[in-house]
Design a protein around this motif. Structure first.
Motif, PDB file in Angstrom:
ATOM      1  N   SER A   1       0.831  -1.208   0.000  1.00  8.38           N
ATOM      2  CA  SER A   1       0.000   0.000   0.000  1.00  8.38           C
ATOM      3  C   SER A   1       0.863   1.255   0.000  1.00  8.38           C
ATOM      4  CB  SER A   1      -0.928  -0.005   1.221  1.00  8.38           C
ATOM      5  OG  SER A   1      -1.816  -1.090   1.176  1.00  8.38           O
ATOM      6  N   ARG A   2       1.920   1.230   0.800  1.00  8.71           N
ATOM      7  CA  ARG A   2       2.825   2.392   0.831  1.00  8.71           C
ATOM      8  C   ARG A   2       3.574   2.536  -0.486  1.00  8.71           C
ATOM      9  NH1 ARG A   2       5.216   2.472   7.057  1.00  8.71           N
ATOM     10  NH2 ARG A   2       3.172   2.707   8.058  1.00  8.71           N
ATOM     11  N   TRP A   3       3.918   1.406  -1.096  1.00  6.52           N
ATOM     12  CA  TRP A   3       4.553   1.465  -2.412  1.00  6.52           C
ATOM     13  C   TRP A   3       3.605   2.127  -3.417  1.00  6.52           C
ATOM     14  CZ3 TRP A   3       3.674  -0.165  -7.359  1.00  6.52           C
ATOM     15  CH2 TRP A   3       4.767  -0.139  -8.239  1.00  6.52           C
ATOM     16  N   VAL A   4       2.353   1.717  -3.399  1.00  2.95           N
ATOM     17  CA  VAL A   4       1.359   2.305  -4.303  1.00  2.95           C
ATOM     18  C   VAL A   4       1.253   3.807  -4.073  1.00  2.95           C
ATOM     19  CG1 VAL A   4      -1.134   2.452  -4.744  1.00  2.95           C
ATOM     20  CG2 VAL A   4      -0.004   0.221  -4.672  1.00  2.95           C
ATOM     21  N   ARG A   5       1.108   4.224  -2.822  1.00  6.14           N
ATOM     22  CA  ARG A   5       0.927   5.644  -2.504  1.00  6.14           C
ATOM     23  C   ARG A   5       2.136   6.468  -2.933  1.00  6.14           C
ATOM     24  NH1 ARG A   5      -3.154   8.257  -0.178  1.00  6.14           N
ATOM     25  NH2 ARG A   5      -1.923   9.144   1.510  1.00  6.14           N
TER      26      ARG A   5
ATOM     27  N   ARG B   1      -3.042   5.768 -13.600  1.00  8.31           N
ATOM     28  CA  ARG B   1      -3.658   5.962 -12.289  1.00  8.31           C
ATOM     29  C   ARG B   1      -3.456   4.703 -11.464  1.00  8.31           C
ATOM     30  NH1 ARG B   1      -2.892   9.973 -14.084  1.00  8.31           N
ATOM     31  NH2 ARG B   1      -4.342  11.609 -14.766  1.00  8.31           N
ATOM     32  N   LEU B   2      -2.712   4.839 -10.387  1.00 12.89           N
ATOM     33  CA  LEU B   2      -2.329   3.714  -9.545  1.00 12.89           C
ATOM     34  C   LEU B   2      -3.015   3.851  -8.188  1.00 12.89           C
ATOM     35  CD1 LEU B   2      -0.472   1.265  -8.944  1.00 12.89           C
ATOM     36  CD2 LEU B   2       1.386   2.887  -8.507  1.00 12.89           C
ATOM     37  N   ASN B   3      -3.866   2.874  -7.848  1.00  7.70           N
ATOM     38  CA  ASN B   3      -4.637   2.913  -6.606  1.00  7.70           C
ATOM     39  C   ASN B   3      -4.698   1.518  -5.991  1.00  7.70           C
ATOM     40  OD1 ASN B   3      -5.906   5.779  -6.585  1.00  7.70           O
ATOM     41  ND2 ASN B   3      -6.335   5.033  -8.656  1.00  7.70           N
TER      42      ASN B   3
ATOM     43  N   LEU C   1      -8.812   9.667  -9.570  1.00  8.36           N
ATOM     44  CA  LEU C   1      -8.433   8.841  -8.423  1.00  8.36           C
ATOM     45  C   LEU C   1      -6.965   8.464  -8.571  1.00  8.36           C
ATOM     46  CD1 LEU C   1      -9.893   7.482  -5.935  1.00  8.36           C
ATOM     47  CD2 LEU C   1     -10.030   5.425  -7.350  1.00  8.36           C
ATOM     48  N   CYS C   2      -6.148   8.872  -7.613  1.00 11.40           N
ATOM     49  CA  CYS C   2      -4.701   8.659  -7.740  1.00 11.40           C
ATOM     50  C   CYS C   2      -4.082   8.489  -6.353  1.00 11.40           C
ATOM     51  CB  CYS C   2      -4.057   9.839  -8.459  1.00 11.40           C
ATOM     52  SG  CYS C   2      -2.264   9.714  -8.638  1.00 11.40           S
ATOM     53  N   GLY C   3      -3.422   7.346  -6.134  1.00  7.84           N
ATOM     54  CA  GLY C   3      -2.741   7.113  -4.864  1.00  7.84           C
ATOM     55  C   GLY C   3      -3.667   6.836  -3.708  1.00  7.84           C
ATOM     56  N   SER C   4      -4.887   6.427  -3.982  1.00  7.46           N
ATOM     57  CA  SER C   4      -5.855   6.180  -2.914  1.00  7.46           C
ATOM     58  C   SER C   4      -5.832   4.713  -2.485  1.00  7.46           C
ATOM     59  CB  SER C   4      -7.275   6.533  -3.377  1.00  7.46           C
ATOM     60  OG  SER C   4      -7.394   7.919  -3.606  1.00  7.46           O
ATOM     61  N   VAL C   5      -6.147   4.500  -1.208  1.00  8.31           N
ATOM     62  CA  VAL C   5      -6.388   3.158  -0.682  1.00  8.31           C
ATOM     63  C   VAL C   5      -7.843   3.153  -0.231  1.00  8.31           C
ATOM     64  CG1 VAL C   5      -5.751   1.406   1.004  1.00  8.31           C
ATOM     65  CG2 VAL C   5      -3.989   2.923   0.066  1.00  8.31           C
ATOM     66  N   VAL C   6      -8.676   2.449  -0.968  1.00  7.54           N
ATOM     67  CA  VAL C   6     -10.117   2.464  -0.731  1.00  7.54           C
ATOM     68  C   VAL C   6     -10.502   1.254   0.124  1.00  7.54           C
ATOM     69  CG1 VAL C   6     -12.396   2.452  -1.804  1.00  7.54           C
ATOM     70  CG2 VAL C   6     -10.484   3.621  -2.940  1.00  7.54           C
ATOM     71  N   PHE C   7     -11.026   1.513   1.319  1.00  7.45           N
ATOM     72  CA  PHE C   7     -11.433   0.438   2.221  1.00  7.45           C
ATOM     73  C   PHE C   7     -12.877   0.024   1.929  1.00  7.45           C
ATOM     74  CE2 PHE C   7      -7.755   2.039   4.344  1.00  7.45           C
ATOM     75  CZ  PHE C   7      -7.242   0.960   5.051  1.00  7.45           C
ATOM     76  N   VAL C   8     -13.055  -1.264   1.663  1.00 12.98           N
ATOM     77  CA  VAL C   8     -14.390  -1.835   1.477  1.00 12.98           C
ATOM     78  C   VAL C   8     -14.449  -3.024   2.428  1.00 12.98           C
ATOM     79  CG1 VAL C   8     -16.043  -2.782  -0.164  1.00 12.98           C
ATOM     80  CG2 VAL C   8     -14.341  -1.126  -0.948  1.00 12.98           C
ATOM     81  N   ASP C   9     -14.803  -2.740   3.680  1.00  9.89           N
ATOM     82  CA  ASP C   9     -14.605  -3.752   4.725  1.00  9.89           C
ATOM     83  C   ASP C   9     -15.715  -3.786   5.777  1.00  9.89           C
ATOM     84  OD1 ASP C   9     -14.100  -1.400   6.113  1.00  9.89           O
ATOM     85  OD2 ASP C   9     -12.256  -2.116   7.044  1.00  9.89           O
TER      86      ASP C   9
END
Length: 282
Positions: free
Chosen positions: A165-169, A183-185, A241-249
């Motif tokens: 996740s940190r690599w993506v961000r 766009r990397l998310n 949408l760029c550099g986001s970590v989307v929580f679906v939990d």
């Protein structure tokens, strides 16, 4: 219609995503250790290299998007920390770095990396392991993980997902990614009813732990609905949408971190951020 690569395409959320994309008329190159368009073992450097080369050959050097869904869960076993870090971290990062030119060759390519809400719900994930993975030192990461004994696999899982996740961000906002129109998310699911979760639920001790974990809305997520999220994140609607970590939990991340996030930028770090941005724009 576009051409997309989906790792982990033989089961679970990867399979559901590949099916959705194909149903929408796209070409999908599935990658998995099980029967797929490209059969490869992402736990080894040779397997990752084979996956890279086969996909680049199949797509003709142009990818409209990539979904990195292949992953191993926190099952016990002495070798699991190694396998988990190899697949969940290096099986994402090495493939994406090699596919970056093909993604850049497309118009507004999108990448979705599967993270996990374990990044914020597993306590005390060692920062030393995260730093080792981000430095590309898998052996150092595993040496540290083995100090945790029976909990090593759980820590490896959380650490691998946190590191990726940190690599993506960090990469998403750079010239090679955002600057190249990519766009990397990341998508961070909670407990989704996949074959992996069904296997865990068949073990009484694991089932008890899973059912006791806080999910404010209750129940488990559906792999098909997670695939809908991925398809959205690959669509034109996600251009911004760029550099986001989307929580679906089901609310678990919010349950544990209601007061921790978002946070404002510390004042003393503003000069460094502005210098980085000026360098990106030049």
């Amino acid at each position: 219609m576009g051409t997309y690569v989906v790792t982990g395409s033989a089961s679970g959320m990867g399979w559901a995503t590949a099916a959705r994309l194909r149903a929408n008329g796209h070409t999908v190159i599935g990658v998995d250790i099980q029967p797929a368009d490209v059969v490869a073992d992402l736990s080894t450097p040779a397997g990752r290299r084979a996956a890279v080369d086969a996909v680049l050959s199949a797509c003709g050097g142009r990818l409209d998007g990539a979904v990195l869904a292949a992953g191993l869960g926190p099952t016990p076993g002495r070798e699991q920390p190694t396998l988990i870090t190899e697949v969940n971290y290096f099986g994402v990062v090495e493939l994406l770095q090699a596919w970056q030119p093909a993604l850049a060759a497309a118009d507004r390519a999108k990448v979705v990396v599967f993270s996990s809400n374990s990044t914020t719900t597993i306590p005390a994930i060692p920062g030393r392991v995260i730093r080792a993975l981000l430095d590309g030192d898998g052996e150092k990461a595993v040496r540290t993980l083995r100090l945790f004994g029976p909990a090593a696999s759980s820590m490896a899982y959380g650490a691998s997902k946190l590191a990726v996740s940190r690599w993506v961000r960090s990469r998403a906002v750079t010239r090679n990614w955002a600057g190249a129109g990519i766009r990397l998310n990341a998508l961070a699911p909670g407990a989704i009813l996949t074959p992996l979760l069904e296997k865990q639920l068949s073990t009484p001790a694991e089932a008890k732990a899973i059912h006791s974990f806080p999910v404010p809305i209750g129940g488990f997520g559906d792999a098909g609905k997670l695939a809908d999220w991925v398809v959205f994140m690959l669509s034109d609607a996600a251009d911004f949408l760029c550099g986001s970590v989307v929580f679906v939990d089901g609310g678990s991340d919010a349950y544990f971190r209601a007061g921790d996030w978002p946070k404002s930028v510390p004042f003393w770090r503003l000069p460094a951020y502005l210098r980085r941005f000026r360098g990106f724009k030049q």
